[in-house]
Design an enzyme around this catalytic site. Structure first.
Site, PDB file in Angstrom:
ATOM      1  N   TYR A 109      36.664  40.047  48.234  1.00 49.01           N
ATOM      2  CA  TYR A 109      37.391  40.725  47.154  1.00 49.01           C
ATOM      3  C   TYR A 109      36.807  40.342  45.800  1.00 49.01           C
ATOM      4  O   TYR A 109      36.556  41.203  44.945  1.00 49.01           O
ATOM      5  CB  TYR A 109      38.872  40.363  47.220  1.00 49.01           C
ATOM      6  CG  TYR A 109      39.724  41.044  46.167  1.00 49.01           C
ATOM      7  CD1 TYR A 109      39.827  42.431  46.134  1.00 49.01           C
ATOM      8  CD2 TYR A 109      40.414  40.293  45.211  1.00 49.01           C
ATOM      9  CE1 TYR A 109      40.607  43.059  45.167  1.00 49.01           C
ATOM     10  CE2 TYR A 109      41.194  40.913  44.251  1.00 49.01           C
ATOM     11  CZ  TYR A 109      41.285  42.294  44.231  1.00 49.01           C
ATOM     12  OH  TYR A 109      42.051  42.912  43.272  1.00 49.01           O
ATOM     13  N   SER A 154      50.880  54.750  43.858  1.00 45.75           N
ATOM     14  CA  SER A 154      51.719  53.549  43.756  1.00 45.75           C
ATOM     15  C   SER A 154      51.120  52.584  42.749  1.00 45.75           C
ATOM     16  O   SER A 154      49.983  52.755  42.290  1.00 45.75           O
ATOM     17  CB  SER A 154      51.874  52.860  45.117  1.00 45.75           C
ATOM     18  OG  SER A 154      50.616  52.393  45.578  1.00 45.75           O
ATOM     19  N   GLY A 155      51.890  51.550  42.417  1.00 46.27           N
ATOM     20  CA  GLY A 155      51.395  50.450  41.603  1.00 46.27           C
ATOM     21  C   GLY A 155      50.817  50.844  40.266  1.00 46.27           C
ATOM     22  O   GLY A 155      51.375  51.655  39.524  1.00 46.27           O
ATOM     23  N   ILE A 156      49.673  50.264  39.928  1.00 46.20           N
ATOM     24  CA  ILE A 156      49.042  50.477  38.628  1.00 46.20           C
ATOM     25  C   ILE A 156      48.616  51.927  38.447  1.00 46.20           C
ATOM     26  O   ILE A 156      48.748  52.488  37.358  1.00 46.20           O
ATOM     27  CB  ILE A 156      47.833  49.523  38.478  1.00 46.20           C
ATOM     28  CG1 ILE A 156      48.336  48.078  38.336  1.00 46.20           C
ATOM     29  CG2 ILE A 156      46.976  49.903  37.280  1.00 46.20           C
ATOM     30  CD1 ILE A 156      47.252  47.024  38.453  1.00 46.20           C
ATOM     31  N   GLY A 157      48.115  52.556  39.501  1.00 46.24           N
ATOM     32  CA  GLY A 157      47.713  53.956  39.410  1.00 46.24           C
ATOM     33  C   GLY A 157      48.882  54.855  39.066  1.00 46.24           C
ATOM     34  O   GLY A 157      48.778  55.739  38.209  1.00 46.24           O
ATOM     35  N   SER A 178      39.562  42.981  38.180  1.00 43.92           N
ATOM     36  CA  SER A 178      40.514  41.889  38.374  1.00 43.92           C
ATOM     37  C   SER A 178      39.968  40.637  37.708  1.00 43.92           C
ATOM     38  O   SER A 178      38.740  40.479  37.577  1.00 43.92           O
ATOM     39  CB  SER A 178      40.725  41.623  39.868  1.00 43.92           C
ATOM     40  OG  SER A 178      41.448  40.417  40.066  1.00 43.92           O
ATOM     41  N   THR A 183      42.446  57.667  40.435  1.00 38.45           N
ATOM     42  CA  THR A 183      42.289  57.465  41.875  1.00 38.45           C
ATOM     43  C   THR A 183      43.282  56.396  42.330  1.00 38.45           C
ATOM     44  O   THR A 183      43.565  55.444  41.611  1.00 38.45           O
ATOM     45  CB  THR A 183      40.849  57.044  42.247  1.00 38.45           C
ATOM     46  OG1 THR A 183      40.577  55.733  41.756  1.00 38.45           O
ATOM     47  CG2 THR A 183      39.836  58.029  41.673  1.00 38.45           C
ATOM     48  N   GLY A 184      43.811  56.578  43.533  1.00 39.21           N
ATOM     49  CA  GLY A 184      44.828  55.651  44.028  1.00 39.21           C
ATOM     50  C   GLY A 184      46.076  55.703  43.170  1.00 39.21           C
ATOM     51  O   GLY A 184      46.614  54.668  42.769  1.00 39.21           O
ATOM     52  N   GLY A 185      46.547  56.922  42.906  1.00 45.24           N
ATOM     53  CA  GLY A 185      47.641  57.096  41.948  1.00 45.24           C
ATOM     54  C   GLY A 185      49.034  57.205  42.531  1.00 45.24           C
ATOM     55  O   GLY A 185      49.972  57.543  41.810  1.00 45.24           O
TER      56      GLY A 185
END
Length: 274
Positions: free
Chosen positions: A175, A42-45, A162, A38-40
């Site tokens: 957060y 950009s970034g870590i995804g 995190s 999920t959230g793939g």
């Protein structure tokens, strides 16, 4: 004599083929595996999807923005699906589509998340609270819940948390709370799913070079100052990368080398919380 040499040659060729076969399997440890990130886009995804695909997995990535998710999928060789983890109707639609197209899932990386607005508890808006909690906690919770019936026995679930889940810095209350709640649920899920040999683990990065802080609305000057402050606070004196985290997710998803790991949190923060 010729016969002996022939036998030796055939034996060596056979051994060579076995060695190649083993190496091929090692290089493609996730052949015939279905993975979701999920959230793939950009970034870590994105980095994790890339690593999983390199290891042979069929990877489905999700994102909220059609253009971004389709562009990322084309670059990666992944399968795109437009879904907002903060909306239960999107989670239901995504689950139904995966069930219809693939039936079962082997790797579930629940990665999507936002930092939201950084502000004091006194000045925090209810809108920001709801937005962060809806995506980071509520959405992650129900993504897991909806996909449990689709997980193969022996599947791997990894949550992106995190290192702030166990810190209490000013102006980051929502957060931090969202990630602390996520860690609690991940450990409970590890206990609940253990009878099916489904492993549930957590990766908790520290400061990582991604776009997430830019998305939080910080200007370039503020970002530079924040980066300098974070690097000074990290014993290794450097920022992490998305690839660092991606490799940890792949490690936890490997049933050969992480088969006895569940309910575990891997901190990837350069020693920041020492």
């Amino acid at each position: 004599m010729i016969l002996i040499y022939s036998v030796i040659l055939v034996t060596k060729v056979y051994q060579f083929e076995i060695t190649l076969s083993k190496k091929f399997k090692e290089m493609n440890k996730f052949n015939n595996k279905v993975a979701i990130v999920t959230g793939g886009n950009s970034g870590i995804g994105y980095a994790t999807a890339k690593e999983l695909i390199a290891e042979g997995a069929s990877v489905i990535i999700t994102g909220r923005r059609k253009e971004a998710i389709e562009k990322a999928a084309e670059e990666l060789g992944a399968i795109p699906f437009i879904a907002d983890q903060g909306k239960l109707e999107d989670i239901n639609s995504f689950k139904n589509e995966i069930e219809n197209q693939f039936g079962k899932v082997d790797i579930l990386f629940i990665n999507a998340g936002i930092t939201g607005t950084l502000d004091s508890i006194e000045n925090m808006s209810s809108e920001n609270f709801d937005n962060v909690m809806d995506i980071n906690f509520r959405g992650a919770y129900f993504t897991l819940g909806k996909f449990i019936p689709l997980l193969n026995d022996g599947a791997s679930v990894v949550f992106l948390s995190s290192n702030v889940a166990t810190t209490y810095k000013a102006n980051s209350s929502v957060y931090q709370a969202s990630k602390a709640a996520l860690n609690s649920i991940a450990k409970t899920a590890a206990a609940e799913l253990a009878p099916r040999k489904i492993r549930v683990n957590i990766v908790s990065p520290g400061p990582t070079k991604t776009e997430i802080m830019t998305k939080a609305g910080l200007d370039e000057k503020t970002l530079e100052g924040l980066n300098d402050w974070m690097i000074n606070a990290i014993p290794l004196k450097k920022m992490g990368t998305a690839e660092d985290v991606a490799k940890a997710v792949v490690y936890l998803s490997d049933n050969e080398i992480a088969s006895f790991m569940t309910g575990t949190e891997i901190l990837i923060d350069g020693g920041m919380i020492l």
